[in-house]
Design a protein around this motif. Structure first.
Motif, mmCIF file in Angstrom:
data_model
loop_
_atom_site.group_PDB
_atom_site.id
_atom_site.type_symbol
_atom_site.label_atom_id
_atom_site.label_comp_id
_atom_site.label_asym_id
_atom_site.label_seq_id
_atom_site.Cartn_x
_atom_site.Cartn_y
_atom_site.Cartn_z
ATOM 1 N N LEU A 94 -93.264 -60.329 -92.353
ATOM 2 C CA LEU A 94 -93.430 -58.895 -92.599
ATOM 3 C C LEU A 94 -92.072 -58.254 -92.911
ATOM 4 O O LEU A 94 -91.968 -57.404 -93.800
ATOM 5 C CB LEU A 94 -94.053 -58.217 -91.373
ATOM 6 N N LEU A 95 -91.046 -58.688 -92.195
ATOM 7 C CA LEU A 95 -89.710 -58.157 -92.452
ATOM 8 C C LEU A 95 -89.240 -58.567 -93.850
ATOM 9 O O LEU A 95 -88.589 -57.798 -94.554
ATOM 10 C CB LEU A 95 -88.723 -58.643 -91.392
ATOM 11 N N ASN A 96 -89.591 -59.780 -94.224
ATOM 12 C CA ASN A 96 -89.224 -60.237 -95.575
ATOM 13 C C ASN A 96 -89.907 -59.364 -96.620
ATOM 14 O O ASN A 96 -89.299 -59.013 -97.637
ATOM 15 C CB ASN A 96 -89.632 -61.703 -95.788
ATOM 16 N N HIS A 97 -91.148 -59.030 -96.363
ATOM 17 C CA HIS A 97 -91.877 -58.189 -97.313
ATOM 18 C C HIS A 97 -91.224 -56.807 -97.403
ATOM 19 O O HIS A 97 -91.064 -56.251 -98.498
ATOM 20 C CB HIS A 97 -93.346 -58.058 -96.897
ATOM 21 N N TYR A 98 -90.841 -56.282 -96.264
ATOM 22 C CA TYR A 98 -90.136 -54.982 -96.208
ATOM 23 C C TYR A 98 -88.884 -55.032 -97.073
ATOM 24 O O TYR A 98 -88.630 -54.146 -97.885
ATOM 25 C CB TYR A 98 -89.805 -54.672 -94.742
ATOM 26 N N GLN A 99 -88.116 -56.103 -96.919
ATOM 27 C CA GLN A 99 -86.883 -56.241 -97.684
ATOM 28 C C GLN A 99 -87.191 -56.403 -99.176
ATOM 29 O O GLN A 99 -86.526 -55.819 -100.028
ATOM 30 C CB GLN A 99 -86.081 -57.443 -97.179
ATOM 31 N N ASP A 100 -88.229 -57.187 -99.488
ATOM 32 C CA ASP A 100 -88.591 -57.425 -100.895
ATOM 33 C C ASP A 100 -88.970 -56.130 -101.589
ATOM 34 O O ASP A 100 -88.567 -55.890 -102.733
ATOM 35 C CB ASP A 100 -89.779 -58.408 -100.990
ATOM 36 N N VAL A 101 -89.757 -55.305 -100.907
ATOM 37 C CA VAL A 101 -90.179 -54.038 -101.523
ATOM 38 C C VAL A 101 -88.967 -53.147 -101.763
ATOM 39 O O VAL A 101 -88.849 -52.498 -102.813
ATOM 40 C CB VAL A 101 -91.225 -53.332 -100.631
ATOM 41 N N ASN A 102 -88.062 -53.122 -100.816
ATOM 42 C CA ASN A 102 -86.836 -52.333 -101.018
ATOM 43 C C ASN A 102 -86.045 -52.867 -102.208
ATOM 44 O O ASN A 102 -85.520 -52.107 -103.014
ATOM 45 C CB ASN A 102 -85.981 -52.355 -99.745
ATOM 46 N N ARG A 103 -85.988 -54.189 -102.300
ATOM 47 C CA ARG A 103 -85.251 -54.818 -103.409
ATOM 48 C C ARG A 103 -85.853 -54.424 -104.746
ATOM 49 O O ARG A 103 -85.152 -54.085 -105.694
ATOM 50 C CB ARG A 103 -85.345 -56.342 -103.232
ATOM 51 N N GLU A 104 -87.193 -54.479 -104.818
ATOM 52 C CA GLU A 104 -87.880 -54.123 -106.069
ATOM 53 C C GLU A 104 -87.580 -52.682 -106.443
ATOM 54 O O GLU A 104 -87.351 -52.360 -107.606
ATOM 55 C CB GLU A 104 -89.395 -54.242 -105.896
ATOM 56 N N ASN A 105 -87.622 -51.792 -105.458
ATOM 57 C CA ASN A 105 -87.342 -50.389 -105.733
ATOM 58 C C ASN A 105 -85.895 -50.194 -106.174
ATOM 59 O O ASN A 105 -85.613 -49.396 -107.063
ATOM 60 C CB ASN A 105 -87.623 -49.537 -104.491
ATOM 61 N N ALA A 106 -85.002 -50.936 -105.564
ATOM 62 C CA ALA A 106 -83.575 -50.791 -105.907
ATOM 63 C C ALA A 106 -83.347 -51.084 -107.380
ATOM 64 O O ALA A 106 -82.501 -50.452 -108.027
ATOM 65 C CB ALA A 106 -82.739 -51.723 -105.046
ATOM 66 N N ARG A 107 -84.101 -52.035 -107.923
ATOM 67 C CA ARG A 107 -83.899 -52.448 -109.322
ATOM 68 C C ARG A 107 -84.154 -51.311 -110.292
ATOM 69 O O ARG A 107 -83.572 -51.257 -111.365
ATOM 70 C CB ARG A 107 -84.820 -53.620 -109.670
ATOM 71 N N LYS A 108 -85.034 -50.378 -109.919
ATOM 72 C CA LYS A 108 -85.380 -49.318 -110.884
ATOM 73 C C LYS A 108 -84.427 -48.124 -110.814
ATOM 74 O O LYS A 108 -84.464 -47.236 -111.651
ATOM 75 C CB LYS A 108 -86.831 -48.859 -110.679
ATOM 76 N N PHE A 109 -83.530 -48.081 -109.826
ATOM 77 C CA PHE A 109 -82.631 -46.915 -109.701
ATOM 78 C C PHE A 109 -81.395 -47.118 -110.561
ATOM 79 O O PHE A 109 -80.702 -48.136 -110.449
ATOM 80 C CB PHE A 109 -82.209 -46.713 -108.237
ATOM 81 N N THR A 110 -81.116 -46.117 -111.390
ATOM 82 C CA THR A 110 -79.981 -46.248 -112.306
ATOM 83 C C THR A 110 -78.907 -45.190 -112.056
ATOM 84 O O THR A 110 -77.854 -45.232 -112.654
ATOM 85 C CB THR A 110 -80.460 -46.102 -113.762
ATOM 86 N N TRP A 111 -79.160 -44.267 -111.130
ATOM 87 C CA TRP A 111 -78.220 -43.171 -110.932
ATOM 88 C C TRP A 111 -76.995 -43.641 -110.145
ATOM 89 O O TRP A 111 -76.992 -44.714 -109.547
ATOM 90 C CB TRP A 111 -78.875 -42.019 -110.143
ATOM 91 N N GLU A 112 -75.972 -42.768 -110.182
ATOM 92 C CA GLU A 112 -74.848 -42.899 -109.250
ATOM 93 C C GLU A 112 -74.682 -41.562 -108.565
ATOM 94 O O GLU A 112 -74.991 -40.525 -109.128
ATOM 95 C CB GLU A 112 -73.569 -43.283 -110.004
ATOM 96 N N ALA A 113 -74.170 -41.579 -107.347
ATOM 97 C CA ALA A 113 -74.147 -40.333 -106.584
ATOM 98 C C ALA A 113 -72.911 -40.262 -105.698
ATOM 99 O O ALA A 113 -72.274 -41.270 -105.404
ATOM 100 C CB ALA A 113 -75.407 -40.220 -105.721
ATOM 101 N N ASP A 114 -72.588 -39.037 -105.290
ATOM 102 C CA ASP A 114 -71.552 -38.860 -104.282
ATOM 103 C C ASP A 114 -72.150 -39.057 -102.899
ATOM 104 O O ASP A 114 -71.535 -39.670 -102.024
ATOM 105 C CB ASP A 114 -70.936 -37.459 -104.400
ATOM 106 N N PHE A 115 -73.354 -38.506 -102.705
ATOM 107 C CA PHE A 115 -74.016 -38.620 -101.405
ATOM 108 C C PHE A 115 -75.431 -39.114 -101.619
ATOM 109 O O PHE A 115 -76.143 -38.583 -102.470
ATOM 110 C CB PHE A 115 -74.069 -37.263 -100.690
ATOM 111 N N ILE A 116 -75.829 -40.081 -100.803
ATOM 112 C CA ILE A 116 -77.233 -40.469 -100.799
ATOM 113 C C ILE A 116 -77.749 -40.333 -99.366
ATOM 114 O O ILE A 116 -77.095 -40.797 -98.417
ATOM 115 C CB ILE A 116 -77.457 -41.875 -101.368
ATOM 116 N N VAL A 117 -78.869 -39.652 -99.243
ATOM 117 C CA VAL A 117 -79.471 -39.452 -97.927
ATOM 118 C C VAL A 117 -80.774 -40.246 -97.889
ATOM 119 O O VAL A 117 -81.696 -39.974 -98.657
ATOM 120 C CB VAL A 117 -79.734 -37.958 -97.649
ATOM 121 N N ILE A 118 -80.820 -41.221 -96.998
ATOM 122 C CA ILE A 118 -81.995 -42.082 -96.847
ATOM 123 C C ILE A 118 -82.787 -41.590 -95.639
ATOM 124 O O ILE A 118 -82.224 -41.473 -94.542
ATOM 125 C CB ILE A 118 -81.572 -43.535 -96.607
#
Lengths: 407, 230
Positions: A94-118
């Motif tokens: 389940l933890l692996n799946h959590y990490q995989d989904v985050n990884r997939e989402n990370a691939r689509k982000f193209t912005w750069e920022a000064d501050f990111i709030v998670i």
């Protein structure tokens, strides 16, 4: 969409001026917020309000929502429950799946920022994938993590420790972390559909549509159908009161899109309410803000009998409507309510019943407490204060090592 | 005594506004002995936060106990006698925070010595230690005269009153001297006004009450009203 100037009549020119001055001194910055749902729940609501206001202050602000399947949200709901103290076992798959989904989402982000709030655990893993995309990574925890399940917290702590700062809603939620921790209490938007003034006609229209009669004083609880909100305890309290005083209980619940437990809790509530004609259970869609507003304004007394709570924004909303609030003595509710002042704190269904009966018999006290509650919210819990806190935090993060900085 | 409200100050007064952020340390005390141990060790900034900043800067609903320690004794330990002792403890009786720390430690040591057992906090009501960080912004227009000063004082936020009237004492290292009386004394003299300001018993005042009191003093010395509330 509200502009900053629209808040002047509510908070005063000085407060709005301060926001502009803080933002000017900070300078143009790029800001990204990331959470797990665009509708339903307090986090989505806050973000939908503050993101446009940050933009009006000159910060280039984006709001991203991570996408996940049902399995992902089952895992993250398990995180949520575990962080609030439940015994939860999370298998590595389940933890692996959590990490995989985050990884997939990370691939689509193209912005750069000064501050990111998670926001909260759902997107927390992203820092492992896209650390270099932002200069300052800030983890905003909205959950009551005062007594987390230690295994789950250890797992999450490894991730969160990489952040540059964390934000919690209460001091007791802070943890042993290797970076600055800040306290930012949540807030409400007084101009939103959920909190703006309503005419008696508007209120009546909603109640008629929901088939809520106003033949008796209404006691109301508004919250997700979640075991930590103790809706069954509220029903128990109501039954005790009903023996003595004619009144009606309305339980209005919404479902967040990331909450698979809702239907089961609702079923328990329906069972507990069976046979009592003065109990009404309303299942509202996640965007039923206008309806919630009307219900809160129609109620005589508002209850939030949580057994665990982050901050308790429904309490803040009720206070803003000038209503006496009876809240569970947990989480952020204890910061907002003071007995005989802004509300009552209770620890049991019996305590809740006692205070409901008291307020129904003392309408003048109920009115006084409602007024004090509203002024407390005006000074402490409106969206303008939330924005001020973020701007202050960003300034402090850009000047590490100093406790006092002059811009 | 009348005073020329338009007399120019040698050094103008720059109001500053301040924005405090509470920073929880992730450290807690679950009983009175742990509170005492932590009080001996924590940074002065932590003591300052819980004795002054929390009450003044956060503007909580009016509560019976004037500092976080007294409030905790009452609500978490449910020890009203200790709460009373800690309520009447005035940090402004001491010259610096080390002396404040010493005095508080003395109170708690003596209290614990006489107890048969160590009082514990109710579950969920542990004491959580915090400190604060602050961002300060200087205003763009200074006050060049006492009249302009009063007008400015009327308009600025209460955070400004906090910064100049309370925070200043820590910054200046002098517990009885705040920015307002310091500026008046160094630019205009006016010993009676200065003494009046420094004699204000600030222990029970809210920030709004401090401002109203200061504006009331200003009214006595200026020919024009500067907005003192009737």
């Amino acid at each position: 969409m509200a502009t900053l100037n629209d808040y002047t009549a509510i908070v005063g020119e000085e407060v709005i001026g301060q926001l502009h001055r803080l933002a000017e001194r900070l300078g143009p910055r790029r800001l990204v917020h990331i959470n797990s749902t665009r509708t339903g729940g307090g986090v989505a609501e806050i973000l939908s309000q503050i993101v446009p206001l940050f933009q009006q202050l000159g910060l280039e602000t984006q709001w991203e929502v991570i996408q996940g399947d049902l399995a992902f949200f089952e895992v993250t709901k398990a995180f949520h429950n575990a962080l609030q103290g439940q015994d939860v076992r999370l298998h590595q798959s389940l933890l692996n799946h959590y990490q995989d989904v985050n990884r997939e989402n990370a691939r689509k982000f193209t912005w750069e920022a000064d501050f990111i709030v998670i926001h909260d655990p759902q997107p927390a893993w992203l820092i492992n994938e896209i650390r270099s995309r932002a200069q300052h990574w800030i983890w905003r925890c909205h959950i009551d993590v005062s007594k987390p399940n230690i295994r789950v917290w250890k797992y999450l702590r490894e991730i969160v420790s990489q952040y540059d700062a964390s934000i919690f809603s209460m001091s007791q939620f802070a943890q042993n972390l290797p970076h600055p921790q800040y306290l930012i209490r949540p807030s409400i938007d007084p101009l939103s559909e959920k909190n703006r003034d309503l005419t008696p006609k508007e209120i009546k229209k909603v109640l008629d549509r929901l088939q809520v009669e106003q033949d008796k004083p209404i006691v109301l609880q508004v919250s997700r159908f979640d075991s930590f909100k103790d809706p069954v305890g509220v029903i128990q309290a109501f039954r005790m009161v009903r023996k003595h005083v004619p009144c009606k209980l309305v339980l209005a619940g919404g479902e967040a899109t990331d909450d698979p437990e809702g239907p089961r809790i609702l079923e328990e509530v329906m069972e507990a309410a069976q046979g009592e004609p003065d109990i009404q259970v309303l299942l509202l869609p996640p965007d039923a803000h206008h309806e919630v507003n009307a219900l809160q304004r129609a109620a005589e007394i508002i209850v939030q009998k949580s057994t665990r709570e982050g901050f308790g924004l429904t309490v803040t909303e009720a206070m803003w409507k000038g209503k006496p609030v009876i809240g569970g003595a947990v989480g952020g509710i204890v910061v907002q309510l003071r007995d005989y002042n802004t509300g009552f704190l209770v620890n049991s269904p019996e305590g809740c019943a006692f205070r409901i009966r008291y307020l129904l018999h003392r309408p003048e006290m109920a009115k006084r407490m409602g007024k004090l509650a509203r002024e407390f919210v005006r000074g402490q819990s409106l969206i303008t204060r939330n924005i001020r806190d973020y701007l202050t935090l960003f300034s402090l993060q850009e000047n590490p090592g100093s406790r006092v900085i002059e811009l | 005594m009348k005073f020329d409200p338009d007399k120019l100050a040698e050094n103008p007064f720059w109001f500053r506004e301040c924005f405090l952020m509470t920073m929880p340390l992730g450290k807690r005390a679950i009983n009175l002995r742990e509170l005492l141990q932590n009080l001996r060790e924590v940074d002065e900034s932590v003591l300052y936060y819980h004795l002054l900043q929390s009450r003044l800067a956060l503007t909580q609903p009016v509560v019976e106990y004037p500092n976080d320690f007294a409030l905790w004794a009452a609500t978490a330990l449910q020890d009203i006698k200790l709460a009373e002792k800690l309520s009447s403890f005035d940090p402004f009786d001491y010259d610096n925070m080390e002396e404040v720390r010493g005095a508080m430690v003395d109170i708690l040591e003596e209290y614990l010595w006489n107890l048969p057992s160590v009082p514990w906090a109710r579950p969920g009501f542990e004491f959580h230690f915090c400190e604060a960080s602050m961002v300060v912004i200087r205003s763009e227009t200074p006050a060049n005269t006492l009249k302009e000063f009063c007008q400015g004082l009327r308009k600025v936020g209460l955070d400004s009153v906090y910064y100049h009237f309370f925070e200043a004492r820590r910054r200046l290292g002098m517990r009885h001297i705040d920015d307002f009386s310091f500026w008046i004394e160094t630019n205009f003299g006016l010993p009676e006004l200065v003494k009046g300001i420094r004699d204000i018993d600030i222990y029970f005042y809210t920030l709004k009450e401090v401002r109203d009191t200061l504006l009331g003093f200003g009214h006595q010395y200026l020919e024009e009203l500067c907005g003192y509330p009737e």
